[in-house]
Design a protein around this motif. Structure first.
Motif, PDB file in Angstrom:
ATOM      1  N   ALA A 204      -1.341   4.395   2.192  1.00  0.00           N
ATOM      2  CA  ALA A 204      -0.155   4.400   3.198  1.00  0.00           C
ATOM      3  C   ALA A 204       1.158   3.972   2.502  1.00  0.00           C
ATOM      4  O   ALA A 204       2.208   4.196   2.751  1.00  0.00           O
ATOM      5  N   SER A 205       1.014   2.928   1.418  1.00  0.00           N
ATOM      6  CA  SER A 205       2.052   2.628   0.636  1.00  0.00           C
ATOM      7  C   SER A 205       2.765   3.764   0.117  1.00  0.00           C
ATOM      8  O   SER A 205       4.097   4.098  -0.034  1.00  0.00           O
ATOM      9  N   GLN A 206       2.102   4.641  -0.581  1.00  0.00           N
ATOM     10  CA  GLN A 206       2.648   5.960  -1.148  1.00  0.00           C
ATOM     11  C   GLN A 206       3.399   6.550  -0.392  1.00  0.00           C
ATOM     12  O   GLN A 206       4.151   7.354  -0.575  1.00  0.00           O
ATOM     13  N   ALA A 207       2.613   6.943   0.859  1.00  0.00           N
ATOM     14  CA  ALA A 207       3.167   7.991   1.808  1.00  0.00           C
ATOM     15  C   ALA A 207       4.546   7.180   2.448  1.00  0.00           C
ATOM     16  O   ALA A 207       5.267   8.098   2.547  1.00  0.00           O
ATOM     17  N   VAL A 208       4.506   5.966   2.701  1.00  0.00           N
ATOM     18  CA  VAL A 208       5.679   5.500   3.274  1.00  0.00           C
ATOM     19  C   VAL A 208       6.988   5.224   2.230  1.00  0.00           C
ATOM     20  O   VAL A 208       7.938   5.568   2.710  1.00  0.00           O
ATOM     21  N   SER A 209       6.371   5.104   1.191  1.00  0.00           N
ATOM     22  CA  SER A 209       7.680   5.173   0.137  1.00  0.00           C
ATOM     23  C   SER A 209       8.159   6.649  -0.006  1.00  0.00           C
ATOM     24  O   SER A 209       9.514   6.770   0.055  1.00  0.00           O
ATOM     25  N   HIS A 210       7.261   7.640   0.064  1.00  0.00           N
ATOM     26  CA  HIS A 210       7.879   8.784   0.089  1.00  0.00           C
ATOM     27  C   HIS A 210       8.714   9.439   1.077  1.00  0.00           C
ATOM     28  O   HIS A 210       9.773   9.901   0.982  1.00  0.00           O
ATOM     29  N   ILE A 211       8.171   8.855   2.273  1.00  0.00           N
ATOM     30  CA  ILE A 211       8.997   9.139   3.675  1.00  0.00           C
ATOM     31  C   ILE A 211      10.492   8.073   3.497  1.00  0.00           C
ATOM     32  O   ILE A 211      11.590   9.206   3.788  1.00  0.00           O
ATOM     33  N   ARG A 212      10.394   7.042   3.149  1.00  0.00           N
ATOM     34  CA  ARG A 212      11.489   6.231   3.535  1.00  0.00           C
ATOM     35  C   ARG A 212      12.678   6.521   2.305  1.00  0.00           C
ATOM     36  O   ARG A 212      13.534   6.475   2.506  1.00  0.00           O
ATOM     37  N   ALA A 213      11.938   7.284   1.188  1.00  0.00           N
ATOM     38  CA  ALA A 213      12.923   7.679   0.215  1.00  0.00           C
ATOM     39  C   ALA A 213      13.853   8.972   0.621  1.00  0.00           C
ATOM     40  O   ALA A 213      14.421   9.722  -0.237  1.00  0.00           O
ATOM     41  N   GLY A 214      13.301   9.483   1.924  1.00  0.00           N
ATOM     42  CA  GLY A 214      13.867  10.840   2.369  1.00  0.00           C
ATOM     43  C   GLY A 214      13.313  11.996   1.906  1.00  0.00           C
ATOM     44  O   GLY A 214      14.158  13.028   1.877  1.00  0.00           O
ATOM     45  N   ASN A 215      12.160  11.944   1.345  1.00  0.00           N
ATOM     46  CA  ASN A 215      11.565  13.207   1.026  1.00  0.00           C
ATOM     47  C   ASN A 215      10.724  13.953   1.922  1.00  0.00           C
ATOM     48  O   ASN A 215      10.233  15.090   1.753  1.00  0.00           O
ATOM     49  N   GLY A 216      10.912  13.462   3.145  1.00  0.00           N
ATOM     50  CA  GLY A 216      10.240  14.660   4.176  1.00  0.00           C
ATOM     51  C   GLY A 216       8.905  13.871   4.607  1.00  0.00           C
ATOM     52  O   GLY A 216       8.547  12.636   4.226  1.00  0.00           O
ATOM     53  N   PRO A 217       7.879  14.630   5.329  1.00  0.00           N
ATOM     54  CA  PRO A 217       6.867  14.140   5.801  1.00  0.00           C
ATOM     55  C   PRO A 217       5.745  13.766   4.911  1.00  0.00           C
ATOM     56  O   PRO A 217       5.628  14.566   3.866  1.00  0.00           O
ATOM     57  N   ALA A 218       4.651  13.136   5.228  1.00  0.00           N
ATOM     58  CA  ALA A 218       3.581  12.750   4.377  1.00  0.00           C
ATOM     59  C   ALA A 218       2.352  12.906   5.304  1.00  0.00           C
ATOM     60  O   ALA A 218       2.540  12.714   6.935  1.00  0.00           O
ATOM     61  N   PHE A 219       1.182  13.380   4.910  1.00  0.00           N
ATOM     62  CA  PHE A 219       0.024  13.726   5.545  1.00  0.00           C
ATOM     63  C   PHE A 219      -1.221  12.808   4.850  1.00  0.00           C
ATOM     64  O   PHE A 219      -1.377  12.820   3.663  1.00  0.00           O
ATOM     65  N   ILE A 220      -1.791  11.969   5.564  1.00  0.00           N
ATOM     66  CA  ILE A 220      -3.112  11.214   4.950  1.00  0.00           C
ATOM     67  C   ILE A 220      -4.416  11.467   5.811  1.00  0.00           C
ATOM     68  O   ILE A 220      -4.627  11.381   6.801  1.00  0.00           O
ATOM     69  N   GLU A 221      -5.521  11.954   4.942  1.00  0.00           N
ATOM     70  CA  GLU A 221      -6.825  12.126   5.384  1.00  0.00           C
ATOM     71  C   GLU A 221      -7.445  10.981   4.924  1.00  0.00           C
ATOM     72  O   GLU A 221      -7.599  10.709   3.986  1.00  0.00           O
ATOM     73  N   LEU A 222      -8.137  10.247   5.989  1.00  0.00           N
ATOM     74  CA  LEU A 222      -8.706   9.280   5.808  1.00  0.00           C
ATOM     75  C   LEU A 222     -10.217   9.630   6.224  1.00  0.00           C
ATOM     76  O   LEU A 222     -10.669   9.775   7.461  1.00  0.00           O
ATOM     77  N   HIS A 223     -11.285   9.177   5.447  1.00  0.00           N
ATOM     78  CA  HIS A 223     -12.609   9.566   5.552  1.00  0.00           C
ATOM     79  C   HIS A 223     -13.251   8.245   6.196  1.00  0.00           C
ATOM     80  O   HIS A 223     -13.163   7.312   5.738  1.00  0.00           O
ATOM     81  N   THR A 224     -13.804   8.451   7.409  1.00  0.00           N
ATOM     82  CA  THR A 224     -14.397   7.110   8.109  1.00  0.00           C
ATOM     83  C   THR A 224     -15.635   7.603   9.343  1.00  0.00           C
ATOM     84  O   THR A 224     -16.086   8.941   9.157  1.00  0.00           O
TER      85      THR A 224
END
Ligand SMILES: Cc1ncc(C[n+]2csc(CCOP(=O)(O)OP(=O)(O)O)c2C)c(N)n1
Ligand SMILES: [Mg+2]
Length: 309
Positions: A204-224
């Motif tokens: 989440a931290s990687q994805a949120v940093s990517h988005i907040r830096a203005g780089n567009g959307p992110a996708f995370i697949e979580l196995h559960t």
């Protein structure tokens, strides 16, 4: 995670009293996904969810009393008692909506993200959905649109391997990676163990940093893996649609146990856990009492909350 688990166990325990008259999809077994993602969100960030929404709502700071009252169809519920378990909304918590139609809140979340972008606002929007939703056109259209427009949108896919009774094996080609599929659309994509809250928070931290830096959307697949039946309070393993070995191996990796294995090394852990449970159970008891005693919505204003003005 413990609080969410105890709340959903209490819902399961009281469901058969037939006072909660809405279909209810529990997240028991999948708590680390909601908690790990929410740990990296800010109050102003917006969240959308699906039919399995309780954990997402609570982890975002949703109000327990308003959730339980909603399940009882009471006017004090977060959706005024009109929505039930699958239609939660609480703007105070930044929880915009959950909906029952598979994948249909994904494009609405993109609309919210577009709104934020057009207004130059800095928050992001999260859309939670199951892996079944990645079989719907709405997912592909939204993912493509989000990349083209560089939207501040985080797509979180909780892959629990089943859509009701159908396993991934009979729905998607063997060895398909949903993460790779999202990547092919052009979204910054990650995946991780959805039963390990530390790993979820790291992704989440990687994805949120990517988005907040203005780089567009992110996708995370979580196995559960979900522990109980698709919809309702019971275990349905007698039906035999999930292999015993698969079930046992996932149950061993219970997200709460995974954390407890680490925390139990801390001095006084047992005492600390017992006091947490006592506090949470008190809060749960009060929420149920308040919901049961609250009035039903006033039938004179049935249309309020149903149509946008
Ligand atoms: C468009 C649509 N098709 C079918 C259904 C019936 N349905 C409700 S939940 C569900 C399973 C969805 O599976 P998944 O997206 O993996 O979520 P999970 O239940 O595993 O969390 C289905 C098929 C629906 N609500 N909407
Ligand atoms: Mg699923």
């Amino acid at each position: 995670m413990l609080r969410i688990r105890l709340i959903e166990e209490a819902i399961a325990e009281r469901y058969s009293e037939q006072k909660m008259r809405c279909p209810t999809h529990l997240s028991i077994g999948q708590e680390a996904c909601a908690v790990g993602i929410s740990a990296k969100l800010l109050p102003k960030d917006k969240v959308f969810s699906s039919h399995r929404a309780h954990a997402h709502y609570l982890a975002k700071g949703g109000n327990l009393n308003r959730l339980i009252a909603e399940l009882y169809g009471k006017g004090s519920g977060c959706t005024g008692g009109r929505g039930g378990s699958m239609h939660l909304t609480d703007l105070d918590a930044g929880f915009v909506a959950s909906t029952a139609i598979v994948a249909n809140s994904i494009p609405v979340a993109a609309g919210q993200a577009l709104h934020q972008q057009l207004r130059g606002e800095t928050q992001l929007t999260v859309s939670y959905f199951g892996e079944g939703a990645t079989e719907e056109g709405a997912f592909y259209e939204t993912a493509n649109f989000a990349v083209v427009k560089q939207l501040p949108l985080l797509l979180v896919c909780e892959n629990n391997r089943y859509s009701v009774y159908s396993s991934l094996a009979c729905r998607q080609p063997k060895n398909r990676s949903i993460k790779a599929l999202a990547e092919a659309i052009g979204i910054y994509s990650l995946e991780g163990n959805g039963n390990d809250v530390r790993e979820v928070a790291a992704r989440a931290s990687q994805a949120v940093s990517h988005i907040r830096a203005g780089n567009g959307p992110a996708f995370i697949e979580l196995h559960t893996y979900r522990h109980r039946e698709h919809c309702g309070p019971h275990f349905d393993d007698d039906l035999g649609y999930r292999p015993k070995e698969e079930r046992e191996s996932w149950f061993k990796r219970d997200p709460l146990q995974t954390v407890e294995d680490i925390l139990s090394a801390i001095p006084h852990w047992k005492k600390a856990k017992a006091s947490m449970i006592e506090k949470i159970e008190k809060e749960i008891g009060e929420a149920f009492d308040a919901a049961i005693n609250a009035p039903f919505p006033d039938s004179d204003n049935n249309e309020v909350y149903v149509y946008a003005e």
